[in-house]
Design an enzyme around this catalytic site. Sequence first.
Site, mmCIF file in Angstrom:
data_model
loop_
_atom_site.group_PDB
_atom_site.id
_atom_site.type_symbol
_atom_site.label_atom_id
_atom_site.label_comp_id
_atom_site.label_asym_id
_atom_site.label_seq_id
_atom_site.Cartn_x
_atom_site.Cartn_y
_atom_site.Cartn_z
ATOM 1 N N LYS A 26 -0.955 -0.387 -5.137
ATOM 2 C CA LYS A 26 -0.330 0.332 -6.253
ATOM 3 C C LYS A 26 -1.254 0.349 -7.479
ATOM 4 O O LYS A 26 -1.379 1.376 -8.164
ATOM 5 C CB LYS A 26 0.997 -0.342 -6.615
ATOM 6 C CG LYS A 26 2.034 -0.248 -5.501
ATOM 7 C CD LYS A 26 3.168 -1.223 -5.757
ATOM 8 C CE LYS A 26 4.264 -1.087 -4.730
ATOM 9 N NZ LYS A 26 5.216 -2.212 -4.752
ATOM 10 N N GLY A 68 13.651 -1.660 -3.058
ATOM 11 C CA GLY A 68 15.015 -1.485 -2.552
ATOM 12 C C GLY A 68 15.307 -0.022 -2.266
ATOM 13 O O GLY A 68 14.640 0.882 -2.793
ATOM 14 N N GLY A 97 15.796 -5.951 1.617
ATOM 15 C CA GLY A 97 15.042 -4.689 1.789
ATOM 16 C C GLY A 97 13.928 -4.506 0.787
ATOM 17 O O GLY A 97 13.435 -3.400 0.594
ATOM 18 N N GLY A 101 8.729 1.575 -7.249
ATOM 19 C CA GLY A 101 10.079 1.973 -6.809
ATOM 20 C C GLY A 101 10.693 3.080 -7.639
ATOM 21 O O GLY A 101 10.251 4.231 -7.602
ATOM 22 N N LYS A 136 2.263 3.526 -0.187
ATOM 23 C CA LYS A 136 1.078 3.174 -0.996
ATOM 24 C C LYS A 136 -0.053 2.627 -0.156
ATOM 25 O O LYS A 136 -1.229 2.802 -0.494
ATOM 26 C CB LYS A 136 1.458 2.198 -2.107
ATOM 27 C CG LYS A 136 2.181 0.951 -1.652
ATOM 28 C CD LYS A 136 3.676 1.150 -1.604
ATOM 29 C CE LYS A 136 4.363 -0.027 -0.939
ATOM 30 N NZ LYS A 136 5.775 -0.101 -1.143
ATOM 31 N N ILE A 171 10.781 3.523 -10.912
ATOM 32 C CA ILE A 171 10.201 3.847 -12.232
ATOM 33 C C ILE A 171 9.298 5.080 -12.077
ATOM 34 O O ILE A 171 8.395 5.064 -11.242
ATOM 35 C CB ILE A 171 9.347 2.674 -12.782
ATOM 36 C CG1 ILE A 171 10.158 1.383 -12.819
ATOM 37 C CG2 ILE A 171 8.790 3.012 -14.161
ATOM 38 C CD1 ILE A 171 9.342 0.150 -13.235
ATOM 39 N N GLU A 178 7.810 -5.620 2.453
ATOM 40 C CA GLU A 178 7.216 -4.712 3.438
ATOM 41 C C GLU A 178 7.544 -5.223 4.848
ATOM 42 O O GLU A 178 7.887 -6.397 5.038
ATOM 43 C CB GLU A 178 5.694 -4.682 3.265
ATOM 44 C CG GLU A 178 5.234 -4.104 1.939
ATOM 45 C CD GLU A 178 5.727 -2.680 1.719
ATOM 46 O OE1 GLU A 178 5.410 -1.798 2.515
ATOM 47 O OE2 GLU A 178 6.454 -2.454 0.731
ATOM 48 N N ASP A 231 -0.023 -5.329 -1.434
ATOM 49 C CA ASP A 231 0.832 -4.210 -1.834
ATOM 50 C C ASP A 231 0.633 -3.894 -3.319
ATOM 51 O O ASP A 231 0.484 -2.722 -3.709
ATOM 52 C CB ASP A 231 2.306 -4.566 -1.548
ATOM 53 C CG ASP A 231 3.254 -3.495 -2.037
ATOM 54 O OD1 ASP A 231 3.389 -2.454 -1.365
ATOM 55 O OD2 ASP A 231 3.846 -3.678 -3.131
HETATM 56 P P1 NAP Z 1 11.618 0.390 7.158
HETATM 57 O O1 NAP Z 1 12.965 -0.028 6.687
HETATM 58 O O2 NAP Z 1 10.870 -0.511 8.059
HETATM 59 O O3 NAP Z 1 11.784 1.827 7.841
HETATM 60 C C1 NAP Z 1 10.753 2.437 8.581
HETATM 61 C C2 NAP Z 1 11.333 3.621 9.319
HETATM 62 O O4 NAP Z 1 10.271 4.310 9.987
HETATM 63 C C3 NAP Z 1 12.336 3.226 10.402
HETATM 64 O O5 NAP Z 1 13.353 4.203 10.468
HETATM 65 C C4 NAP Z 1 11.490 3.273 11.675
HETATM 66 O O6 NAP Z 1 12.243 3.521 12.837
HETATM 67 C C5 NAP Z 1 10.617 4.484 11.373
HETATM 68 N N1 NAP Z 1 9.399 4.522 12.163
HETATM 69 C C6 NAP Z 1 8.412 3.615 12.231
HETATM 70 N N2 NAP Z 1 7.451 4.013 13.084
HETATM 71 C C7 NAP Z 1 7.851 5.215 13.568
HETATM 72 C C8 NAP Z 1 7.296 6.131 14.491
HETATM 73 N N3 NAP Z 1 6.128 5.916 15.089
HETATM 74 N N4 NAP Z 1 7.969 7.277 14.738
HETATM 75 C C9 NAP Z 1 9.148 7.523 14.139
HETATM 76 N N5 NAP Z 1 9.736 6.681 13.253
HETATM 77 C C10 NAP Z 1 9.087 5.544 12.965
HETATM 78 O O7 NAP Z 1 10.645 0.665 5.913
HETATM 79 P P2 NAP Z 1 11.060 1.013 4.405
HETATM 80 O O8 NAP Z 1 11.282 -0.243 3.655
HETATM 81 O O9 NAP Z 1 12.099 2.078 4.383
HETATM 82 O O10 NAP Z 1 9.666 1.580 3.856
HETATM 83 C C11 NAP Z 1 9.229 2.872 4.200
HETATM 84 C C12 NAP Z 1 8.020 3.243 3.338
HETATM 85 O O11 NAP Z 1 8.406 3.206 1.973
HETATM 86 C C13 NAP Z 1 6.849 2.275 3.466
HETATM 87 O O12 NAP Z 1 5.660 2.996 3.319
HETATM 88 C C14 NAP Z 1 7.036 1.345 2.283
HETATM 89 O O13 NAP Z 1 5.818 0.765 1.829
HETATM 90 C C15 NAP Z 1 7.563 2.312 1.256
HETATM 91 N N6 NAP Z 1 8.348 1.725 0.185
HETATM 92 C C16 NAP Z 1 9.349 0.854 0.466
HETATM 93 C C17 NAP Z 1 10.092 0.325 -0.571
HETATM 94 C C18 NAP Z 1 11.197 -0.656 -0.321
HETATM 95 O O14 NAP Z 1 11.718 -1.206 -1.315
HETATM 96 N N7 NAP Z 1 11.612 -0.898 0.908
HETATM 97 C C19 NAP Z 1 9.836 0.712 -1.884
HETATM 98 C C20 NAP Z 1 8.797 1.628 -2.129
HETATM 99 C C21 NAP Z 1 8.065 2.131 -1.095
HETATM 100 P P3 NAP Z 1 12.973 2.300 13.607
HETATM 101 O O15 NAP Z 1 13.863 1.622 12.590
HETATM 102 O O16 NAP Z 1 13.708 2.995 14.666
HETATM 103 O O17 NAP Z 1 11.882 1.381 14.059
HETATM 104 N N1 HSE Z 2 7.491 -4.353 -0.890
HETATM 105 C C1 HSE Z 2 7.424 -3.618 -2.091
HETATM 106 C C2 HSE Z 2 7.761 -4.510 -3.262
HETATM 107 C C3 HSE Z 2 8.373 -2.457 -2.035
HETATM 108 O O1 HSE Z 2 8.279 -5.605 -3.034
HETATM 109 O O2 HSE Z 2 7.485 -4.146 -4.393
HETATM 110 C C4 HSE Z 2 8.266 -1.525 -3.222
HETATM 111 O O3 HSE Z 2 7.042 -0.853 -3.229
#
Ligand code: NAP
Ligand code: HSE
Length: 450
Positions: free
Chosen positions: A206, A318, A188, A135, A106, A137, A191, A202
Amino acid sequence: MMQQVNIGLVGAGTVGGAVIKALIERSEMLAARLGVRLAVTRVAVRDLQKAQAAGIPSHLLTQDWKAVVHDPSVHLIVELMGGTTTAREVVLAALGHGKPVVTANKALLSAHGEELFKAARANTANLYYEASVAGGIPIIKVLRESLVGNRVQSIRGIVNGTCNYILTRMKLEGAEFSAVLADAQRLGYAEADPTLDVDGHDAAHKTGILASLAHGFWVRPDQVHVEGIRNVTRLDIESAARLGYTIKLLGVIKSVTPGTPPRRSPKAKAPKPGILVAVYPALVRNDHVLASVNHAFNAIAVRGDMVGETLFYGRGAGGDPTASSVLSDIADAALDLHHGSHQRVPAFVAHASGKVQVVSMDKVTSPYYVRLTVIDRPGVFARIASVLAEARIGISSIIQPEGHEGATVPVILMLHDAPQAALARAIARIARLPVVKDTPTVIRVEDTAD
Ligand code: NAP
Ligand code: HSE
């Protein structure tokens, strides 16, 4: 032979790891449901060992995102790395090859959405983003497809799981902000940079996406009013509870009738209709459904002119819940590839009734909760009340929570509807009174009827 869609992931952390696991474990079920086989064939991460330790097969892994995006055997790119710089390059490069892209990012859409959707149109490749808001929804599909016949009148949502988790535990357990934030990171939800969560950005990303979808034009990030939850204390949460409210961080999109200027010439044009797009902590009455949405759950109340009130509830953060939305987009993209279709209900198309304007928060009126720290001596209330009276702001109640000893005491004021700008001026004057110590805390009381 069933057709296979090869998927390249850039990022395999909390969300990407859950997507890969689900695609492997549910491969047969998905193939049976879609009539297309989904296969993860390349995955880019920074730390190969970490990804291997998380169970991602070594032969899929690379540290070079370009090796994934430019690989001609990869049909579909899933961007789950986060951030706005390299992620933008990844998405533009993939769309440039005419490959559909799925993203949960986002922050990226908020900063560069206009450019990315333009690139998608130019390359007749779709950009899918269900996981970017709330997430698990499916709110993007709801606004884009299911409610297409409606004019959206208001959207109020709890759209940040981390903040809702923190506020819930502060309320239910009396927990401290910093300890709970650490738990949200461990689970998890947060951000990579958790200030994006707690300072409201964040949720603002959204809310901007939802506003753009609902109103048919791109709402720029600088048009979204943003306040976070850093200044909300346990005392505020307890005081709100005593008054029958719960404090929630809300994303709010609602129609606002701009105020009539004091002296208007007969030739003056009628003010354009406006919408407010904002994120702020607010007191929500306990009998409103949003007040009982707890922990990392999100909920979004959408009011449409045909459908009336609707509510969408589920896990807002998550790995697995977010991966569920990513899988939905992957399935849509795979079917589009399979059937050679790119048609979706177009997003961000102005309604026939014309564009509305995004109004500044200054113009919006609201009731308020104000907490002051004052010297414990007679006459203090009168001085505060006189400043508010001069500003024509009415007081609905004054409470002095019991059990506080010492030279200063907290005082809670509940104020009637006041324009934000007038309230800010009055609070600045109150803060300068010698009897007032510490910076006043001001929190809106959400009127869910408008
Ligand atoms: P995360 O756990 O920090 O994972 C990020 C991943 O991207 C890791 O595998 C990291 O590799 C990789 N990465 C980062 N920079 C890179 C690069 N330059 N080249 C290749 N790989 C790279 O993040 P996440 O929580 O999964 O979130 C990912 C996205 O989903 C974000 O945009 C976040 O806003 C969105 N999101 C997250 C959630 C949530 O609940 N977590 C919910 C909705 C949306 P390394 O681990 O090796 O550094
Ligand atoms: N960091 C975000 C949150 C992840 O807590 O809602 C889901 O977008």
